[in-house]
Design a protein around this motif. Structure first.
Motif, PDB file in Angstrom:
ATOM      1  N   UNK A 296      -2.022  16.095 -25.342  1.00 34.96           N
ATOM      2  CA  UNK A 296      -2.473  14.804 -24.834  1.00 34.96           C
ATOM      3  C   UNK A 296      -1.850  14.634 -23.466  1.00 34.96           C
ATOM      4  N   UNK A 297      -2.700  14.451 -22.453  1.00 34.08           N
ATOM      5  CA  UNK A 297      -2.229  14.382 -21.085  1.00 34.08           C
ATOM      6  C   UNK A 297      -2.241  12.963 -20.549  1.00 34.08           C
ATOM      7  N   UNK A 298      -1.324  12.694 -19.626  1.00 35.23           N
ATOM      8  CA  UNK A 298      -1.215  11.377 -19.000  1.00 35.23           C
ATOM      9  C   UNK A 298      -1.250  11.562 -17.488  1.00 35.23           C
ATOM     10  N   UNK A 299      -2.325  11.126 -16.876  1.00 38.96           N
ATOM     11  CA  UNK A 299      -2.500  11.270 -15.426  1.00 38.96           C
ATOM     12  C   UNK A 299      -2.230   9.937 -14.740  1.00 38.96           C
ATOM     13  N   UNK A 300      -1.429   9.985 -13.677  1.00 37.48           N
ATOM     14  CA  UNK A 300      -1.130   8.799 -12.881  1.00 37.48           C
ATOM     15  C   UNK A 300      -1.585   9.039 -11.455  1.00 37.48           C
ATOM     16  N   UNK A 301      -2.349   8.102 -10.915  1.00 41.74           N
ATOM     17  CA  UNK A 301      -2.873   8.233  -9.560  1.00 41.74           C
ATOM     18  C   UNK A 301      -2.771   6.889  -8.855  1.00 41.74           C
ATOM     19  N   UNK A 302      -2.071   6.851  -7.714  1.00 40.52           N
ATOM     20  CA  UNK A 302      -1.987   5.623  -6.918  1.00 40.52           C
ATOM     21  C   UNK A 302      -2.202   5.947  -5.448  1.00 40.52           C
ATOM     22  N   UNK A 303      -2.677   4.942  -4.703  1.00 42.75           N
ATOM     23  CA  UNK A 303      -2.875   5.046  -3.261  1.00 42.75           C
ATOM     24  C   UNK A 303      -2.168   3.869  -2.597  1.00 42.75           C
ATOM     25  N   UNK A 304      -1.387   4.165  -1.559  1.00 42.63           N
ATOM     26  CA  UNK A 304      -0.646   3.132  -0.838  1.00 42.63           C
ATOM     27  C   UNK A 304      -0.994   3.192   0.641  1.00 42.63           C
ATOM     28  N   UNK A 305      -1.144   2.007   1.249  1.00 39.03           N
ATOM     29  CA  UNK A 305      -1.452   1.959   2.670  1.00 39.03           C
ATOM     30  C   UNK A 305      -0.934   0.654   3.256  1.00 39.03           C
ATOM     31  N   UNK A 306      -0.965   0.545   4.585  1.00 34.51           N
ATOM     32  CA  UNK A 306      -0.673  -0.725   5.225  1.00 34.51           C
ATOM     33  C   UNK A 306      -1.778  -1.707   4.869  1.00 34.51           C
ATOM     34  N   UNK A 307      -1.389  -2.868   4.342  1.00 34.62           N
ATOM     35  CA  UNK A 307      -2.406  -3.770   3.827  1.00 34.62           C
ATOM     36  C   UNK A 307      -2.958  -3.230   2.516  1.00 34.62           C
TER      37      UNK A 307
END
Length: 309
Positions: free
Chosen positions: A197-208
């Motif tokens: 069982x896999x757990x994928x985490x994906x986030x994107x960060x930027x100014x604003x």
């Protein structure tokens, strides 16, 4: 006349060392996530809130600060928001305004998010869940925001699958099956491999606020593993998921690479300096340990690496 109580928090500490993060965790608030032409989604969100503390100040005045934090979060969640990251951004900026001794305020939020879909073979209505991850950091130079999700799926180990295929090939050869028939069989019938069982985490960060759609981020994360999983699964769905997972066996490292490729393909308009965080953790089925891989990189670097393949 009551005696004025001393403000111990504002005194100087015995050891004049500044702290990066002082605050509270586990603050629960309802957040209304607006949807155009549809009723809003109500999330039970859990917040973490921090400010930095200069070396000359003993404490962040936690009891009074909690009142400020609660007031700040109430203000931030009082209206419907179309971006949960903006809720964090508004709260971080308000905290920065209310603390004359701090140079940075951070707000992080997690909440369970439900999506509606159909099962892959029986086409029955079902739901899937994802953990929304949102955060913001406010300084005098501006506010950066982050949005993403953590999802669950299924992976299959290519190494154990390769050993099963080798054993099947040897057995078929002993039965005098022709080599081209053996290879065609193995190509169309993926062999067994131990699954996780896999757990994928994906986030994107930027100014604003990052110019990404939360649902698209969730789709990229779910597609990064060997196969999707579903809360409801009839026998045809179980067969479909098992086959698809074994047809696309992936190491934990491969899942992170798939996340990178998915972000590059799905969000062509994101700026190169957007920061992408990709993590994959697999609950091993035949080991007592688990497997983990991750990458944090600017999107421009990922674009260059993916284009070189």
């Amino acid at each position: 006349m009551s005696q004025q109580l001393p403000d111990v928090q504002a005194s100087s500490p015995d050891v004049t060392v500044g702290l990066n993060r002082v605050g509270v965790t586990g603050v629960e608030k309802l957040v209304k996530l607006g949807r155009r032409d549809r009723d809003p989604i109500v999330l039970m969100a859990e917040f973490e809130v921090f400010v930095d503390l200069p070396s000359w100040r003993k404490g962040a005045d936690m009891s009074r600060n909690m009142e400020v934090i609660d007031e700040t979060l109430e203000t931030a969640v009082s209206e419907e928001a179309y971006r949960v990251e903006d809720v964090c951004g508004d709260a971080a900026e308000l905290l920065l305004e209310k603390h004359d001794y701090t140079t940075k305020a951070e707000v992080r939020m997690e909440a369970e998010y439900v999506t509606h879909e159909s099962t892959p073979a029986s086409d029955m209505a079902t739901q899937s869940t994802a953990d929304i991850i949102a955060s913001a950091t406010a300084t005098e130079d501006g506010t950066s925001e982050e949005i993403g999700a953590r999802v669950t799926g299924m992976t299959v180990c290519p190494c154990s699958q390769g050993m099963s295929a080798s054993r099947a090939r040897e057995t078929l050869q002993q039965l005098n099956v022709e080599d081209d028939v053996i290879e065609e069989f193995l190509e169309t019938n993926p062999q067994a491999g131990h699954s996780q069982r896999g757990h994928a985490t994906l986030t994107v960060q930027s100014d604003g606020a990052p110019e990404v759609d939360l649902n698209e981020l969730i789709e990229v994360a779910r597609d990064s593993m060997s196969a999707r999983i579903y809360n409801l699964a009839k026998r045809p769905d179980e067969d479909h998921m098992t086959y698809e997972a074994h047809k696309d066996a992936k190491f934990v490292e491969d899942c992170v690479r798939a996340l990178a490729e998915g972000v590059v393909d799905t969000f062509p308009d994101l700026p190169d300096d957007a920061v992408v965080t990709m993590k994959q953790s697999n609950d091993e089925s035949i080991h007592q340990h688990n497997a983990h891989a991750e990458r944090v990189a600017q999107l421009g670097d990922l674009r260059q690496e993916v284009s070189e393949d």
